[in-house]
Design a protein around this motif. Structure first.
Motif, mmCIF file in Angstrom:
data_model
loop_
_atom_site.group_PDB
_atom_site.id
_atom_site.type_symbol
_atom_site.label_atom_id
_atom_site.label_comp_id
_atom_site.label_asym_id
_atom_site.label_seq_id
_atom_site.Cartn_x
_atom_site.Cartn_y
_atom_site.Cartn_z
ATOM 1 N N UNK A 1 0.854 -1.210 0.000
ATOM 2 C CA UNK A 1 0.000 0.000 0.000
ATOM 3 C C UNK A 1 0.879 1.245 0.000
ATOM 4 N N UNK A 2 1.973 1.192 0.741
ATOM 5 C CA UNK A 2 2.882 2.348 0.793
ATOM 6 C C UNK A 2 3.459 2.638 -0.591
ATOM 7 N N UNK A 3 3.871 1.595 -1.280
ATOM 8 C CA UNK A 3 4.418 1.784 -2.643
ATOM 9 C C UNK A 3 3.345 2.310 -3.594
ATOM 10 N N UNK A 4 2.129 1.839 -3.395
ATOM 11 C CA UNK A 4 1.017 2.352 -4.209
ATOM 12 C C UNK A 4 0.839 3.855 -3.947
ATOM 13 N N UNK A 5 0.878 4.237 -2.648
ATOM 14 C CA UNK A 5 0.711 5.662 -2.298
ATOM 15 C C UNK A 5 1.833 6.503 -2.915
ATOM 16 N N UNK A 6 3.061 5.983 -2.894
ATOM 17 C CA UNK A 6 4.184 6.722 -3.494
ATOM 18 C C UNK A 6 3.967 6.905 -4.994
ATOM 19 N N UNK A 7 3.397 5.863 -5.620
ATOM 20 C CA UNK A 7 3.108 5.932 -7.064
ATOM 21 C C UNK A 7 2.073 7.024 -7.339
ATOM 22 N N UNK A 8 1.042 7.083 -6.495
ATOM 23 C CA UNK A 8 0.024 8.129 -6.660
ATOM 24 C C UNK A 8 0.658 9.506 -6.461
ATOM 25 N N UNK A 9 1.581 9.603 -5.486
ATOM 26 C CA UNK A 9 2.288 10.877 -5.272
ATOM 27 C C UNK A 9 3.046 11.299 -6.522
ATOM 28 N N UNK A 10 3.714 10.326 -7.147
ATOM 29 C CA UNK A 10 4.452 10.623 -8.388
ATOM 30 C C UNK A 10 3.494 11.097 -9.480
ATOM 31 N N UNK A 11 2.340 10.469 -9.545
ATOM 32 C CA UNK A 11 1.352 10.868 -10.557
ATOM 33 C C UNK A 11 0.869 12.301 -10.287
ATOM 34 N N UNK A 12 0.597 12.601 -9.018
ATOM 35 C CA UNK A 12 0.123 13.947 -8.669
ATOM 36 C C UNK A 12 1.198 14.992 -9.006
ATOM 37 N N UNK A 13 2.466 14.660 -8.740
ATOM 38 C CA UNK A 13 3.566 15.580 -9.088
ATOM 39 C C UNK A 13 3.564 15.855 -10.587
ATOM 40 N N UNK A 14 3.371 14.781 -11.377
ATOM 41 C CA UNK A 14 3.317 14.940 -12.838
ATOM 42 C C UNK A 14 2.121 15.802 -13.242
ATOM 43 N N UNK A 15 0.953 15.515 -12.657
ATOM 44 C CA UNK A 15 -0.251 16.284 -13.016
ATOM 45 C C UNK A 15 -0.076 17.756 -12.654
ATOM 46 N N UNK A 16 0.574 18.027 -11.526
ATOM 47 C CA UNK A 16 0.851 19.423 -11.129
ATOM 48 C C UNK A 16 1.806 20.072 -12.120
ATOM 49 N N UNK A 17 2.832 19.318 -12.533
ATOM 50 C CA UNK A 17 3.810 19.854 -13.488
ATOM 51 C C UNK A 17 3.119 20.275 -14.787
ATOM 52 N N UNK A 18 2.153 19.458 -15.223
ATOM 53 C CA UNK A 18 1.438 19.777 -16.467
ATOM 54 C C UNK A 18 0.220 20.671 -16.221
ATOM 55 N N UNK A 19 0.089 21.122 -14.964
ATOM 56 C CA UNK A 19 -1.003 22.014 -14.580
ATOM 57 C C UNK A 19 -2.377 21.464 -14.992
ATOM 58 N N UNK A 20 -2.567 20.173 -14.759
ATOM 59 C CA UNK A 20 -3.877 19.572 -15.013
ATOM 60 C C UNK A 20 -4.809 20.031 -13.900
ATOM 61 N N UNK A 21 -5.845 20.796 -14.225
ATOM 62 C CA UNK A 21 -6.702 21.336 -13.164
ATOM 63 C C UNK A 21 -7.607 20.279 -12.552
#
Ligand code: HEM
Length: 136
Positions: free
Chosen positions: A115-135
């Motif tokens: 579950x922790x690794x899954x959460x880290x993966x979601x964090x990475x996805x959120x970082x990417x979405x923020x970088x691309x300014x996905x609202x």
């Protein structure tokens, strides 16, 4: 491992922030038309760019020390993985693509993802979405 079954759904929720936003635009016939999430995300080029950044970020995330994941990523074709993931998101958000990869359970079986690794993966996805300014 149970959460893996729900990951396509979770991914769509993460990307949208919530489900239907009810955004409308006018068609050439002058009729109001509700955009699909796929259209609102910017179509396949935008999804491809997000997937490219996200998979590279995940592959380089030193917080994820799962040796089985690392070994699998080293053994497979990363462009192929990116292609499958982009098609999954495209199809899941109302786009024209067809997902041709394995189901989520079979794709991730034996990887012992916590579950922790899954959460880290979601964090990475959120970082990417923020970088691309996905609202939201
Ligand atoms: C939102 C969650 C996730 C989604 C939507 C997702 C989606 C996918 C897709 C579409 C594939 C390709 C399947 C195929 O080639 O047939 C794949 C493969 C893979 N995923 Fe995920 N995944 C998610 C979470 C994770 C997590 C948390 C990890 C590890 C930290 C992970 C590691 C891998 C690995 C190593 C492969 C390659 C498996 C192989 O080709 O044998 N995934 N994933």
């Amino acid at each position: 491992m149970k959460t893996i079954r729900f990951i396509p759904l979770i991914l769509v929720f993460v990307i949208t922030g919530c489900t239907k936003m009810g955004m409308m635009h006018e068609s050439s016939m002058g009729m109001m038309h509700e955009s699909s999430l796929y259209e609102r995300l910017g179509g396949k080029p935008a999804i491809d760019a997000v997937v490219e950044d996200f998979v590279n970020r995940l592959g380089g995330d030193t917080r994820i020390k799962n040796e089985k994941v690392k070994a699998r990523l080293a053994a497979i074709s990363i462009p192929n993985l990116k292609m499958h993931l982009a098609n999954l998101i495209c199809a899941g958000t109302g786009g024209p693509c067809k997902y041709g990869g394995r189901d989520m359970k079979n794709a991730h079986v034996g990887l012992s993802i916590t579950s922790h690794e899954f959460d880290l993966t979601v964090e990475d996805l959120v970082t990417t979405l923020d970088k691309f300014k996905v609202p939201a």
